[in-house]
Design an enzyme around this catalytic site. Structure first.
Site, PDB file in Angstrom:
ATOM      1  N   TYR A 158     -13.241 -67.626  95.681  1.00  0.00           N
ATOM      2  CA  TYR A 158     -12.182 -68.382  95.002  1.00  0.00           C
ATOM      3  C   TYR A 158     -11.417 -67.576  93.959  1.00  0.00           C
ATOM      4  CZ  TYR A 158      -9.817 -72.726  93.847  1.00  0.00           C
ATOM      5  OH  TYR A 158      -8.865 -73.714  93.714  1.00  0.00           O
TER       6      TYR A 158
ATOM      7  N   LYS B  80      -7.435 -60.947  87.885  1.00  0.00           N
ATOM      8  CA  LYS B  80      -8.132 -60.883  86.602  1.00  0.00           C
ATOM      9  C   LYS B  80      -8.987 -59.623  86.482  1.00  0.00           C
ATOM     10  CE  LYS B  80      -6.474 -64.927  85.697  1.00  0.00           C
ATOM     11  NZ  LYS B  80      -5.413 -65.115  84.729  1.00  0.00           N
TER      12      LYS B  80
ATOM     13  N   HIS C 184      -2.787 -61.631  79.241  1.00  0.00           N
ATOM     14  CA  HIS C 184      -2.760 -62.886  79.991  1.00  0.00           C
ATOM     15  C   HIS C 184      -1.525 -63.670  79.544  1.00  0.00           C
ATOM     16  CE1 HIS C 184      -5.199 -66.763  81.168  1.00  0.00           C
ATOM     17  NE2 HIS C 184      -4.466 -66.324  82.174  1.00  0.00           N
TER      18      HIS C 184
ATOM     19  N   SER D 149      -6.112 -70.378  80.281  1.00  0.00           N
ATOM     20  CA  SER D 149      -5.977 -70.839  81.656  1.00  0.00           C
ATOM     21  C   SER D 149      -5.671 -72.340  81.709  1.00  0.00           C
ATOM     22  CB  SER D 149      -7.274 -70.552  82.415  1.00  0.00           C
ATOM     23  OG  SER D 149      -7.563 -69.173  82.334  1.00  0.00           O
TER      24      SER D 149
ATOM     25  N   CYS E 207      -3.067 -73.998  80.697  1.00  0.00           N
ATOM     26  CA  CYS E 207      -2.456 -74.559  79.488  1.00  0.00           C
ATOM     27  C   CYS E 207      -0.938 -74.438  79.506  1.00  0.00           C
ATOM     28  CB  CYS E 207      -3.022 -73.907  78.236  1.00  0.00           C
ATOM     29  SG  CYS E 207      -4.724 -74.384  77.902  1.00  0.00           S
TER      30      CYS E 207
ATOM     31  N   THR F 153       2.573 -71.399  83.796  1.00  0.00           N
ATOM     32  CA  THR F 153       3.454 -71.536  84.960  1.00  0.00           C
ATOM     33  C   THR F 153       4.623 -72.460  84.618  1.00  0.00           C
ATOM     34  OG1 THR F 153       1.578 -71.177  86.409  1.00  0.00           O
ATOM     35  CG2 THR F 153       3.543 -72.115  87.408  1.00  0.00           C
ATOM     36  N   ASN F 154       4.323 -73.547  83.913  1.00  0.00           N
ATOM     37  CA  ASN F 154       5.389 -74.483  83.549  1.00  0.00           C
ATOM     38  C   ASN F 154       6.407 -73.823  82.623  1.00  0.00           C
ATOM     39  OD1 ASN F 154       4.779 -77.333  84.602  1.00  0.00           O
ATOM     40  ND2 ASN F 154       2.810 -76.573  83.906  1.00  0.00           N
TER      41      ASN F 154
ATOM     42  N   ASP G 164       1.583 -65.238  84.714  1.00  0.00           N
ATOM     43  CA  ASP G 164       0.161 -65.162  84.361  1.00  0.00           C
ATOM     44  C   ASP G 164      -0.230 -63.869  83.641  1.00  0.00           C
ATOM     45  OD1 ASP G 164      -2.420 -66.504  84.470  1.00  0.00           O
ATOM     46  OD2 ASP G 164      -3.043 -65.011  85.934  1.00  0.00           O
TER      47      ASP G 164
ATOM     48  N   ASN H  33      -8.816 -77.943  89.594  1.00  0.00           N
ATOM     49  CA  ASN H  33      -8.412 -76.529  89.639  1.00  0.00           C
ATOM     50  C   ASN H  33      -7.881 -76.147  91.028  1.00  0.00           C
ATOM     51  OD1 ASN H  33      -8.089 -73.916  88.408  1.00  0.00           O
ATOM     52  ND2 ASN H  33      -9.952 -73.216  89.462  1.00  0.00           N
TER      53      ASN H  33
ATOM     54  N   ARG I 234      -5.107 -75.142  93.720  1.00  0.00           N
ATOM     55  CA  ARG I 234      -4.041 -74.176  93.439  1.00  0.00           C
ATOM     56  C   ARG I 234      -3.131 -73.971  94.637  1.00  0.00           C
ATOM     57  NH1 ARG I 234      -4.385 -71.029  88.231  1.00  0.00           N
ATOM     58  NH2 ARG I 234      -6.147 -72.035  87.205  1.00  0.00           N
TER      59      ARG I 234
ATOM     60  N   ARG J 268      -4.538 -75.425  73.645  1.00  0.00           N
ATOM     61  CA  ARG J 268      -4.590 -76.895  73.603  1.00  0.00           C
ATOM     62  C   ARG J 268      -5.290 -77.296  72.326  1.00  0.00           C
ATOM     63  NH1 ARG J 268      -4.305 -80.061  78.639  1.00  0.00           N
ATOM     64  NH2 ARG J 268      -3.712 -78.542  80.204  1.00  0.00           N
TER      65      ARG J 268
HETATM   66  P1  GTP Z   1      -3.656 -70.223  84.748  1.00  0.00           P
HETATM   67  O1  GTP Z   1      -2.942 -70.040  86.031  1.00  0.00           O
HETATM   68  O2  GTP Z   1      -4.967 -70.921  84.891  1.00  0.00           O
HETATM   69  O3  GTP Z   1      -3.780 -69.002  83.894  1.00  0.00           O
HETATM   70  O4  GTP Z   1      -2.875 -71.270  83.851  1.00  0.00           O
HETATM   71  P2  GTP Z   1      -1.389 -71.627  83.456  1.00  0.00           P
HETATM   72  O5  GTP Z   1      -1.302 -71.447  81.969  1.00  0.00           O
HETATM   73  O6  GTP Z   1      -0.363 -70.996  84.310  1.00  0.00           O
HETATM   74  O7  GTP Z   1      -1.460 -73.172  83.747  1.00  0.00           O
HETATM   75  P3  GTP Z   1      -0.386 -74.202  84.194  1.00  0.00           P
HETATM   76  O8  GTP Z   1       0.994 -73.844  83.749  1.00  0.00           O
HETATM   77  O9  GTP Z   1      -0.530 -74.431  85.623  1.00  0.00           O
HETATM   78  O10 GTP Z   1      -0.946 -75.457  83.344  1.00  0.00           O
HETATM   79  C1  GTP Z   1      -0.936 -76.671  83.901  1.00  0.00           C
HETATM   80  C2  GTP Z   1      -1.497 -77.714  82.970  1.00  0.00           C
HETATM   81  O11 GTP Z   1      -0.837 -77.702  81.719  1.00  0.00           O
HETATM   82  C3  GTP Z   1      -1.244 -79.084  83.561  1.00  0.00           C
HETATM   83  O12 GTP Z   1      -2.326 -79.908  83.218  1.00  0.00           O
HETATM   84  C4  GTP Z   1       0.036 -79.521  82.859  1.00  0.00           C
HETATM   85  O13 GTP Z   1       0.174 -80.902  82.863  1.00  0.00           O
HETATM   86  C5  GTP Z   1      -0.182 -78.954  81.470  1.00  0.00           C
HETATM   87  N1  GTP Z   1       1.079 -78.684  80.761  1.00  0.00           N
HETATM   88  C6  GTP Z   1       1.944 -77.681  81.004  1.00  0.00           C
HETATM   89  N2  GTP Z   1       2.978 -77.708  80.140  1.00  0.00           N
HETATM   90  C7  GTP Z   1       2.740 -78.762  79.309  1.00  0.00           C
HETATM   91  C8  GTP Z   1       3.438 -79.318  78.188  1.00  0.00           C
HETATM   92  O14 GTP Z   1       4.493 -78.844  77.767  1.00  0.00           O
HETATM   93  N3  GTP Z   1       2.877 -80.396  77.579  1.00  0.00           N
HETATM   94  C9  GTP Z   1       1.707 -80.938  78.007  1.00  0.00           C
HETATM   95  N4  GTP Z   1       1.202 -81.987  77.344  1.00  0.00           N
HETATM   96  N5  GTP Z   1       1.016 -80.456  79.072  1.00  0.00           N
HETATM   97  C10 GTP Z   1       1.531 -79.385  79.698  1.00  0.00           C
HETATM   98  C1  SPV Z   2      -6.888 -68.373  85.258  1.00  0.00           C
HETATM   99  O1  SPV Z   2      -7.983 -68.963  85.323  1.00  0.00           O
HETATM  100  O2  SPV Z   2      -6.427 -67.951  84.169  1.00  0.00           O
HETATM  101  C2  SPV Z   2      -6.075 -68.168  86.470  1.00  0.00           C
HETATM  102  C3  SPV Z   2      -6.640 -68.562  87.768  1.00  0.00           C
HETATM  103  O3  SPV Z   2      -4.981 -67.637  86.371  1.00  0.00           O
HETATM  104  S1  SPV Z   2      -7.733 -67.406  88.449  1.00  0.00           S
HETATM  105  O4  SPV Z   2      -6.956 -66.430  89.218  1.00  0.00           O
HETATM  106  O5  SPV Z   2      -8.657 -68.111  89.333  1.00  0.00           O
HETATM  107  O6  SPV Z   2      -8.444 -66.722  87.409  1.00  0.00           O
HETATM  108 MN    MN Z   3      -4.489 -67.070  84.281  1.00  0.00          MN
END
Ligand code: GTP
Ligand code: SPV
Ligand code: MN
Length: 612
Positions: A224, A233, A253, A276, A278, A281-282, A301, A391, A393, A424
């Site tokens: 995974y 990573k 990161h 991770s 948090c 991506t958004n 990332d 989790n 993806r 968070r």
């Molecule tokens: P990794 O790929 O694991 O490193 O993480 P990432 O930081 O890219 O995570 P991602 O952007 O996929 O985070 C998704 C989570 O963050 C979901 O639960 C979203 O709902 C939450 N999220 C993202 N942006 C916001 C925001 O502006 N406000 C809130 N409340 N939640 C958010």
């Molecule tokens: C993280 O956990 O920060 C990710 C997903 O970006 S993974 O590639 O599974 O580590």
């Molecule tokens: Mn990550």
């Protein structure tokens, strides 16, 4: 067994002797039935996809709706990174530091010899040459992953520049990092008896190992994500952080984005470290809710950053794709990501609808009346289980995002203006604050804590320190890493990026998020950019410099005045507790803790005292 006696299908000509020797030694140890050197062609992709459909690893989705899309369901025991099974095998334990699992390299080599012995029997061993970063770029680096998982090959094809083009650079004698992966499920057992393959082979015993001195990666037992896609990573963060320390750059990161102010065309580049799941991506695909700003995505990332010729810090995205969290991705929260998933995407552990499409929590307000959940069971909205694993993806090429910057593959990278640190935090940490200077920014990054998410095994929601969002990803002593950041800041001087802390996750006493988040995150970011441009004042406060409320663009924002004020509240007593916890946290690093950070803690205490 030597390479010559193994049945190679299309071993490339002109392999360097060291590659031949390494591949042979791994084959001798793991005893695969065949070896395949991946060329990265579409023919190779199609052949592996067909093979995975036949074996049940891939479920072909409705090709009329989602051409080139497949669903994989993992073993329910193999759904996230396994931090407790992740090891830094440095010669001295203090070089791994108190926040990493250290293992003696000699002992670990014996363990790895044991678990990898015969681990690929009955399987094909794939050899994947890859580049992290644009091919041949000055910040880019090469690697070779050996794996017995075709699913890993398919994902590495999306996440990295993989195949013949990368191999050409290796043939030219460029530096590369070796990475060995096995799912630990041989198809011939110890007694020599064959056994059937299963859709998601893995092993209960897992080892994700890094040897920082010899710069090697060995991963066993999991198929995974970050456990298995070793360019991500294991290489681009844990090994690369060690290379970066030694060579004077940063492996982080962090997402990377460009924001252009349309009124004057001024461009800003921003990187942001969030733990991770948090919101990287958004934020990387931000659609501003305020007019006049255009956002382009560069990475979601990982950022590799180096001082450039003009003395500024330049960032590249070493990856070629997104391995993004599916749940919560919707037309409202992240339309850009959602649209990117229309074709040529691998989904892992999401729900399968009756018409061969995908679904996850948060995709639509109205769930489908029936689907097959991530474990392959019938699912209805009232069944009490989640359709998709938290989790789960998607794996998709970065170029499929409509927000991708035309310069995202510029090998020289983009000059960084702003660095954000976030996590968070339900309490205490304001929506945005600016660091007093670089060293204060390093202190802020070093003391980030965050509620744990489903991206790693553990207790979701538990508050833990996640310095620089690198807790699970720093390949050496975290205190030395902070020292490296301090040194780099001194080197960059006035040309260093400005550092801000953000928190989209602060909650009211009744538990609702105070800040709407997502597109509205453009508002505090606009303030940060206007600070960089010297256009707006700030108010000195305990945790840093805050915006005057009038300076935060709130036009059209749906928020009460009380919530807005609460977002910036700094309670001296709560911050005194934070300072005490930081002192405790720092104590474990003993004499490795840079004196500057102890000084920053004193300065924080002084600001708290002054506010009381
Ligand atoms: P990794 O790929 O694991 O490193 O993480 P990432 O930081 O890219 O995570 P991602 O952007 O996929 O985070 C998704 C989570 O963050 C979901 O639960 C979203 O709902 C939450 N999220 C993202 N942006 C916001 C925001 O502006 N406000 C809130 N409340 N939640 C958010
Ligand atoms: C993280 O956990 O920060 C990710 C997903 O970006 S993974 O590639 O599974 O580590
Ligand atoms: Mn990550």
């Amino acid at each position: 067994m030597s390479l010559a006696t193994i049945n190679l299908d299309a071993a490339p000509a002109g392999l360097p002797e060291e590659v031949v020797a390494w591949v042979s030694s791994v084959a001798e140890l793991t005893q695969p039935e065949a070896i395949h050197f991946c060329d990265g062609s579409t023919e190779e992709r199609d052949r592996l996809n067909a093979q995975m459909i036949a074996s049940g690893t891939f479920i072909e989705l409705n090709q009329a709706k989602r051409p080139g899309c497949y669903l994989a369901r993992s073993n329910p025991s193999d759904v996230a990174r396994v931090e407790a099974r992740t090891f830094i095998c440095s010669e001295h334990p203090e070089d791994a530091g108190p926040t990493n699992n250290w293992a003696d390299p000699d002992d670990m080599r014996l363990t790895l010899q044991r678990v990898f012995a015969g681990s690929m029997r009955g399987r094909t061993m794939y050899v994947i040459p890859f580049s992290m970063g644009p091919l041949g770029g000055p910040i880019s680096k090469l690697g070779i992953e050996i794996t017995d998982s075709p699913y890993v090959v398919a994902n590495m094809r999306i996440m990295t520049r993989m195949g013949d083009a990368a191999l050409e650079h290796i043939k030219n004698g460029e530096y590369w990092v070796p990475a060995v992966h096995s799912v630990g499920y041989p198809l011939i057992d110890d007694a020599g008896e064959p056994r059937e393959d299963i859709p998601w082979p893995c092993n209960d015993e897992k080892y994700i190992c890094h040897f920082p001195e010899t710069r090697e990666i060995w991963s066993y037992g999991s198929g995974y994500g970050g456990n298995a896609l070793l360019g991500k990573k294991c290489y681009a963060l844990r090994i690369a952080s060690v290379l970066a320390r030694d060579e004077g750059w940063l492996a982080e990161h962090m997402l990377i984005l460009r924001i252009t102010r349309q009124s004057d065309g001024r461009r800003f580049h921003l990187t942001a470290a969030f733990p991770s799941a948090c919101g990287k991506t958004n934020l990387a695909m931000l659609r501003p809710t305020i007019p006049g700003w255009k956002v382009e995505t560069i990475g979601d990332d990982i950022a590799w950053m180096r001082p450039g010729p003009a003395g500024r810090l330049h960032a590249i995205n070493p990856e070629a794709g997104f391995f993004g969290v599916a749940p919560g991705t919707s037309e409202e929260t992240n339309p850009t990501a959602l649209h990117a998933l229309d074709h040529d995407t691998i989904f892992t552990n999401v729900g399968l609808t009756d018409d061969g499409d995908v679904w996850w929590e948060g995709l639509t307000d109205e769930p489908p009346a029936h689907l097959i959940d991530w474990q392959g069971h019938d699912w209805t909205p009232d069944c009490g289980r989640k359709a998709a694993h938290p989790n789960s993806r998607f794996t998709v090429r970065a170029s499929q995002a409509e927000s991708i910057s035309p310069d995202w593959e510029d090998p020289a990278g983009v000059p960084v203006d702003v660095i954000l640190f976030g996590g968070r935090r339900a309490h205490n940490v304001p929506l945005i604050s600016e660091s007093y200077d670089w060293n204060h920014g390093v202190f802020v990054g070093a003391t980030v804590s965050s509620e744990q998410t489903a991206a790693a095994e553990g207790t979701v929601g538990a508050l833990r320190r996640d310095p620089f969002a690198m807790l699970p990803f720093c390949g050496y002593n975290m205190a030395d890493y902070w020292g490296h950041w301090l040194r780099l800041g001194a080197q960059l001087g006035a040309k260093a990026p400005r550092i801000f802390q953000v928190n989209w996750f602060r909650k009211a006493d009744d538990g609702h998020f105070l800040w709407p988040g997502f597109g509205d995150n453009s508002r505090p970011i606009e303030w940060a950019l206007r600070r960089v441009a010297g256009e707006v004042e700030a108010v000195d406060a305990i945790s840093g410099r805050l915006p005057a409320l009038d300076d935060l663009n709130t036009d059209g924002l749906d928020i009460t005045d009380a919530d807005l004020e609460h977002l910036f509240e700094l309670d001296p007593d709560a911050w005194a507790t934070e300072a005490d916890l930081t002192e405790e946290y720092f104590a474990q690093f003993a004499d490795r803790l840079p004196a500057e950070l102890q000084g920053q803690l004193t300065a924080l205490r002084n600001r708290i005292a002054a506010a009381r």
